[in-house]
Design a protein around this motif. Structure first.
Motif, PDB file in Angstrom:
ATOM      1  N   UNK A  88       0.894  -1.063  -0.199  1.00  0.00           N
ATOM      2  CA  UNK A  88      -0.016   0.132   0.052  1.00  0.00           C
ATOM      3  C   UNK A  88       0.830   1.156  -0.007  1.00  0.00           C
ATOM      4  N   UNK A  89       0.773   1.987  -1.091  1.00  0.00           N
ATOM      5  CA  UNK A  89       1.576   3.353  -0.976  1.00  0.00           C
ATOM      6  C   UNK A  89       0.516   4.281  -0.496  1.00  0.00           C
ATOM      7  N   UNK A  90       0.747   4.985   0.473  1.00  0.00           N
ATOM      8  CA  UNK A  90      -0.218   5.861   1.015  1.00  0.00           C
ATOM      9  C   UNK A  90      -0.115   7.321   0.512  1.00  0.00           C
ATOM     10  N   UNK A  91      -1.257   8.192   0.697  1.00  0.00           N
ATOM     11  CA  UNK A  91      -1.394   9.637   0.387  1.00  0.00           C
ATOM     12  C   UNK A  91      -1.036  10.581   1.590  1.00  0.00           C
ATOM     13  N   UNK A  92      -0.840  10.072   2.581  1.00  0.00           N
ATOM     14  CA  UNK A  92      -0.506  10.914   3.900  1.00  0.00           C
ATOM     15  C   UNK A  92      -2.043  11.335   4.606  1.00  0.00           C
ATOM     16  N   UNK A  93      -1.850  11.632   5.759  1.00  0.00           N
ATOM     17  CA  UNK A  93      -3.016  12.193   6.462  1.00  0.00           C
ATOM     18  C   UNK A  93      -3.598  13.386   5.871  1.00  0.00           C
ATOM     19  N   UNK A  94      -4.911  13.687   5.579  1.00  0.00           N
ATOM     20  CA  UNK A  94      -5.259  14.602   4.979  1.00  0.00           C
ATOM     21  C   UNK A  94      -5.297  14.724   3.466  1.00  0.00           C
ATOM     22  N   UNK A  95      -4.592  13.461   2.762  1.00  0.00           N
ATOM     23  CA  UNK A  95      -4.364  13.693   1.484  1.00  0.00           C
ATOM     24  C   UNK A  95      -5.532  12.928   0.573  1.00  0.00           C
ATOM     25  N   UNK A  96      -6.596  12.471   1.257  1.00  0.00           N
ATOM     26  CA  UNK A  96      -7.491  11.531   0.390  1.00  0.00           C
ATOM     27  C   UNK A  96      -8.084  12.643  -0.673  1.00  0.00           C
ATOM     28  N   UNK A  97      -8.456  11.903  -1.607  1.00  0.00           N
ATOM     29  CA  UNK A  97      -8.914  12.528  -3.197  1.00  0.00           C
ATOM     30  C   UNK A  97     -10.284  12.468  -2.983  1.00  0.00           C
ATOM     31  N   UNK A  98     -11.057  13.062  -3.749  1.00  0.00           N
ATOM     32  CA  UNK A  98     -12.515  13.148  -4.309  1.00  0.00           C
ATOM     33  C   UNK A  98     -12.643  11.705  -5.342  1.00  0.00           C
ATOM     34  N   UNK A 132     -13.410  14.117   8.208  1.00  0.00           N
ATOM     35  CA  UNK A 132     -12.674  15.198   8.315  1.00  0.00           C
ATOM     36  C   UNK A 132     -11.722  15.703   7.185  1.00  0.00           C
ATOM     37  N   UNK A 133     -12.418  15.339   5.811  1.00  0.00           N
ATOM     38  CA  UNK A 133     -11.803  15.913   4.681  1.00  0.00           C
ATOM     39  C   UNK A 133     -12.974  16.613   3.820  1.00  0.00           C
ATOM     40  N   UNK A 134     -12.648  17.295   3.166  1.00  0.00           N
ATOM     41  CA  UNK A 134     -13.316  18.193   2.317  1.00  0.00           C
ATOM     42  C   UNK A 134     -13.745  17.277   1.064  1.00  0.00           C
ATOM     43  N   UNK A 135     -14.531  16.517   1.192  1.00  0.00           N
ATOM     44  CA  UNK A 135     -14.840  15.574   0.192  1.00  0.00           C
ATOM     45  C   UNK A 135     -16.410  15.200   0.177  1.00  0.00           C
ATOM     46  N   UNK A 136     -17.079  14.935  -0.806  1.00  0.00           N
ATOM     47  CA  UNK A 136     -18.554  14.473  -0.859  1.00  0.00           C
ATOM     48  C   UNK A 136     -18.512  13.230  -1.484  1.00  0.00           C
ATOM     49  N   UNK A 137     -19.030  12.214  -0.791  1.00  0.00           N
ATOM     50  CA  UNK A 137     -18.731  10.769  -1.070  1.00  0.00           C
ATOM     51  C   UNK A 137     -20.075  10.093  -1.016  1.00  0.00           C
ATOM     52  N   UNK A 138     -20.647   9.270  -1.846  1.00  0.00           N
ATOM     53  CA  UNK A 138     -21.754   8.527  -1.724  1.00  0.00           C
ATOM     54  C   UNK A 138     -21.259   7.106  -1.506  1.00  0.00           C
ATOM     55  N   UNK A 139     -22.126   6.584  -0.579  1.00  0.00           N
ATOM     56  CA  UNK A 139     -21.811   5.147  -0.183  1.00  0.00           C
ATOM     57  C   UNK A 139     -22.889   4.356  -0.293  1.00  0.00           C
ATOM     58  N   UNK A 140     -22.789   3.290  -1.281  1.00  0.00           N
ATOM     59  CA  UNK A 140     -23.898   2.158  -1.539  1.00  0.00           C
ATOM     60  C   UNK A 140     -23.506   0.733  -1.030  1.00  0.00           C
TER      61      UNK A 140
END
Length: 429
Positions: free
Chosen positions: A63-73, A96-104
């Motif tokens: 797993x190559x991570x993006x860092x805390x706070x680095x999640x993308x839309x 705690x990220x500025x993302x809008x995500x739909x979960x199904x």
């Protein structure tokens, strides 16, 4: 049931290794990962939010991570399949990220309420749009300015605790969870292992107070996932109730917040010896030597429920073959699992010939005294798309005269893809 087997990797640890690896800076290597559908749903979601996750030829995962706070839309909706753990923990991460995500999710997951995580995550600053009843499909809009919260768990839930702590990772300040009843502590152990500043104290009332300092730089890890005690449980009970059995299960995780079933089975007279105890990646591990035993009914202490909540379906099977009466209570949580496991197991065991009484918060089971159950024959038991009901009733079939038929074994792949093959390897028909 004789020989030596190894059950798949722990599901709880597998989920968390993928998530935290995706938030570390650098490459995390995971061996023994459970490659069930639930964990693969977590991996797909973290890929969709920017992490690189690949299975190696030797079976390890990198797993190559993006860092805390680095999640993308993510580009589209995240399909969680049947995984409540993936859904609730990932809601915490996204909050705690500025993302809008739909979960199904699938039909079973879409019946499960998410209100218990929505409440604290709303306090962090996330906003939710859900299907009526707080269910999936669900849209979460995370916040760019998350607020650290101090949250007391109203019910014992490792998933809610973990969701709040994961939200706290990208939140400035200290996030605190107060846990009146201890639940599985894999999140705390692994957060520390990745380098987060996390402390656990006790308050004056004996509750665990878990505090996490936000916005750490997580360090990549090499993780060896121990065998899943919830998966081992089915083969432990099978060996106890099938006459003449002598079975060793290798590399089983024995985290004290997870292993209460084995203690309860020992109280019932089960011969279960932990051999070669050791520690792997901060988790206690041993091989379990299990022999066929004469079991006796007991009254199960409700205090152990959080440490074996997923194992009650197969405990009910053991109780159905025991001498005397087994009484369980305090199992309200089982009514909101993949199915209502109290009602489902009452119906299933009754159909297989056991004597079972359903109460508001548990089952009372009058055992057969070691005599084989009648079995359901060709009449199919309804599993409600619940993998643990299907596996528990398969175990019941091993100690029945006419066998047990379950209506659908496909959900077993969510947590234990090799279950049927291992049973067959041990001689089950």
């Amino acid at each position: 049931m004789t020989g030596r087997i190894r059950v798949p990797g722990d599901k709880s640890i597998s989920h968390r290794s993928i998530m935290l690896g995706a938030l570390a800076v650098g490459e995390t290597r995971v061996s023994g990962l459970l490659e069930g559908e639930d964990v693969l749903a977590t991996a797909a979601a973290m890929r969709a939010m920017g992490a690189t996750i690949e299975r190696q030829a030797d079976g390890d995962w990198v797993v190559a991570g993006v860092g805390v706070g680095g999640l993308m839309q993510p580009a589209g909706a995240l399909d969680m399949g049947n995984s409540g753990t993936s859904t609730r923990l990932l809601l915490g991460l996204v909050a705690s990220h500025a993302l809008t995500v739909c979960f199904t999710g699938d039909a079973s997951l879409s019946k499960r309420p998410m209100g218990r995580v929505i409440t604290p995550l709303s306090q962090v600053g996330a906003q939710f749009t859900t299907y009526p009843g707080g269910r999936l499909p669900l849209i979460i809009t995370g916040t760019a300015t998350p607020v650290p919260i101090r949250y007391r768990l109203p019910v014992a839930s490792a998933q809610v605790k973990s969701a709040v702590l994961l939200a706290g990772l990208n939140t400035p300040g200290v996030t605190t969870v107060i846990e009146p009843v201890p639940t599985r502590d894999h999140s705390e152990r692994m957060l520390r292992g990745f380098g987060a500043a996390l402390s656990v104290d006790m308050d004056d009332n004996g509750a665990r107070v878990i505090s996490l300092s936000g916005q750490p730089e997580l360090r990549p890890q090499t993780i060896v996932v121990p065998g899943d005690p919830s998966s081992a449980a089915f083969f432990v009970v099978a060996a106890l109730i099938v006459p003449g059995s002598d079975l060793v299960l290798e590399n089983v995780g024995l985290n004290p917040t997870r292993a209460a079933l084995f203690d309860v089975l020992r109280q019932m007279g089960g011969q279960i010896d932990a051999i070669n105890p050791r520690e792997v990646g901060g988790e206690p591990v041993a091989d379990l030597h299990v022999r066929a035993s004469e079991l006796h009914g007991i009254t199960v202490d409700p205090a152990v429920v959080p440490a074996m909540v997923d194992e009650f379906p197969v405990l009910f099977v053991a109780a159905a073959l025991a001498h005397g009466r087994t009484v369980t209570s305090g199992l309200d949580e089982l009514r909101v699992k993949e199915s209502d496991r109290i009602s489902a197991m009452h119906a299933a065991l009754t159909m297989a010939g056991a004597t079972v009484t359903e109460t508001a918060d548990g089952l009372i089971i009058d055992g057969s005294g070691g005599k084989a159950l009648a079995g359901s024959g060709e009449a199919a038991i309804t599993t409600h798309l619940d993998h643990r009901i299907a596996m528990a009733m398969a175990v019941a079939g091993l100690a029945s005269e006419r066998g047990v038929t379950v209506d659908d074994t496909r959900p077993i792949a969510t947590s234990f893809p090799l279950f049927e093959r291992l049973l067959a390897d041990l001689g089950a028909a």
